[in-house]
Design a protein around this motif. Sequence first.
Motif, PDB file in Angstrom:
ATOM      1  N   GLN A   1       1.571   9.402  -5.704  1.00  0.00           N
ATOM      2  CA  GLN A   1       2.132  10.714  -5.392  1.00  0.00           C
ATOM      3  C   GLN A   1       3.213  11.088  -6.418  1.00  0.00           C
ATOM      4  OE1 GLN A   1       4.350  10.873  -1.738  1.00  0.00           O
ATOM      5  NE2 GLN A   1       4.353  13.105  -1.647  1.00  0.00           N
TER       6      GLN A   1
ATOM      7  N   GLN B   1      -5.371   1.814  -8.917  1.00  0.00           N
ATOM      8  CA  GLN B   1      -4.989   1.515  -7.537  1.00  0.00           C
ATOM      9  C   GLN B   1      -6.127   0.818  -6.802  1.00  0.00           C
ATOM     10  OE1 GLN B   1      -5.214   4.407  -4.624  1.00  0.00           O
ATOM     11  NE2 GLN B   1      -3.756   3.480  -3.231  1.00  0.00           N
TER      12      GLN B   1
ATOM     13  N   LYS C   1      -5.619   6.333 -10.295  1.00  0.00           N
ATOM     14  CA  LYS C   1      -6.376   6.122  -9.057  1.00  0.00           C
ATOM     15  C   LYS C   1      -7.336   4.944  -9.217  1.00  0.00           C
ATOM     16  CE  LYS C   1      -6.217  10.984  -7.640  1.00  0.00           C
ATOM     17  NZ  LYS C   1      -7.000  12.236  -7.432  1.00  0.00           N
TER      18      LYS C   1
ATOM     19  N   LYS D   1       0.743   4.113  -2.885  1.00  0.00           N
ATOM     20  CA  LYS D   1       0.493   5.530  -2.584  1.00  0.00           C
ATOM     21  C   LYS D   1       1.673   6.392  -3.021  1.00  0.00           C
ATOM     22  CE  LYS D   1      -2.717   4.933   1.289  1.00  0.00           C
ATOM     23  NZ  LYS D   1      -2.966   5.159   2.732  1.00  0.00           N
TER      24      LYS D   1
ATOM     25  N   GLU E   1       0.835  -1.200   0.000  1.00  0.00           N
ATOM     26  CA  GLU E   1       0.000   0.000   0.000  1.00  0.00           C
ATOM     27  C   GLU E   1       0.871   1.251   0.000  1.00  0.00           C
ATOM     28  OE1 GLU E   1      -3.927   1.615   2.360  1.00  0.00           O
ATOM     29  OE2 GLU E   1      -2.335   0.688   3.538  1.00  0.00           O
TER      30      GLU E   1
END
Length: 438
Positions: free
Chosen positions: A142, A428, A425, A138, A134
């Motif tokens: 970013q 993900q 996104k 992330k 995770e």
Amino acid sequence: MNYINKITLLFLLSISVSFAQEKLSKEDAINLALENNYGIKIADSNLKIAKNNKSILNSGYLPTLTGNAGATYNKDNTEAIFANNEVSILKGAKSNRFNASLNLNYTLFDGLGRLYNYKQLKEQYNLTELQARETIEKTLLQLFTVYYKVALLTENVALLTQSLKISKDRLTRVNYQFEYGQNTKLFILNAEVDVNNDSIALLNTNQLLLNAKRDLYVVLGKKENPNFYVDTQVNFLTKLNKQELFGQVKTNNVSLLQIQRGIEISSFQLKANKSGYLPTIGLTTTYGWSKSNNNSASFLLESTNTGLSTGFNFKWDLFNSGRTRTQIQNAKINYDIQQLSKQQKELEITRDFNNAWEEYKTKLFIFQTQEKNVETNKRNFSRTEEQFKLGQITSIEFRQAQVNLLNAQSNLNSAKYDAKNTELKLLQLTGDLLNTEF
């Protein structure tokens, strides 16, 4: 040197620096982030700790072996009366004793507590592994948010550079026209204002670009001054299917997988607590050596002993003030809480997925629409430029067409990167981000 020339000089200096820059590709950025990002390093260290914890050395299945040794020295004043009424008085009589032993202790049965504790440690490792994944996901999100911001500002700098060139050409043209009496000083002043505004916009965007590059270096864990340019090419996944993606969400979303690991850990904790109702059986083995040197008042002046002893111990807490029962009840409640958390997370992720899918389709449509809008504005500006050169329209009309084209191109750039970030996104949420070709 006038104001316009100063701005031009600053811009040319920035261009000369850019020639020495190296390209930072998406693959290079990913590799640097995986290697240097501090969040990923911390997650990797936590994973190493979890790996150590799940080792057999931390399971309780191995025996304990302890060594003991001691020595005692005595110097006594002794008055000894023997059975035949003889009396012996000793002053400063010396004696000493030495001992050494090895003690082996092993738990044969503890109500299966260590079995489930060991399984908990393994599941904790799996959970930590998912937490590390995770963190990587992330970090990559970013990374690309900042990377594409740099790309966007890079393209905007190119657009503003072109716009500034057009404005300067226009200023040159109206100066010539003024010299030949074809317009008034007002046209020159308007053109100079537009050149100044375009120059300022370019300098501000260059500053934003430099700031964004510094932000990107923070994500990459690099401390040097940023000196690079990025890849502005963006490719979209054209064969995304909503139902297939949603199926991946249910089976591969990292948040859901973490909650499932938490449920497994709670289940093993409940079983481990139930072991408190069962007895504990242990094995003890000792090998010892001892030697005594006695004073003359003793029947034995010296003795040496060696030997092996083995024994079993049995312990059963028939009642421990209700502690085991309380632990079991709390473990059951915690297990139920984990189940409720999973249901809640499934509901939230379903909402997030639907929102992300609709947002992605909308952003993609906007991007495609902006592409058409740019083509329309290009044709409009081309015709307007021809008419301006022929003196058929005013410089204000020409400027409006120029601004319209610049805005359309800027909107296209923003729409492109907005759509790509939304796509990432979405990936993900499906748990497929790390398998994506960027």
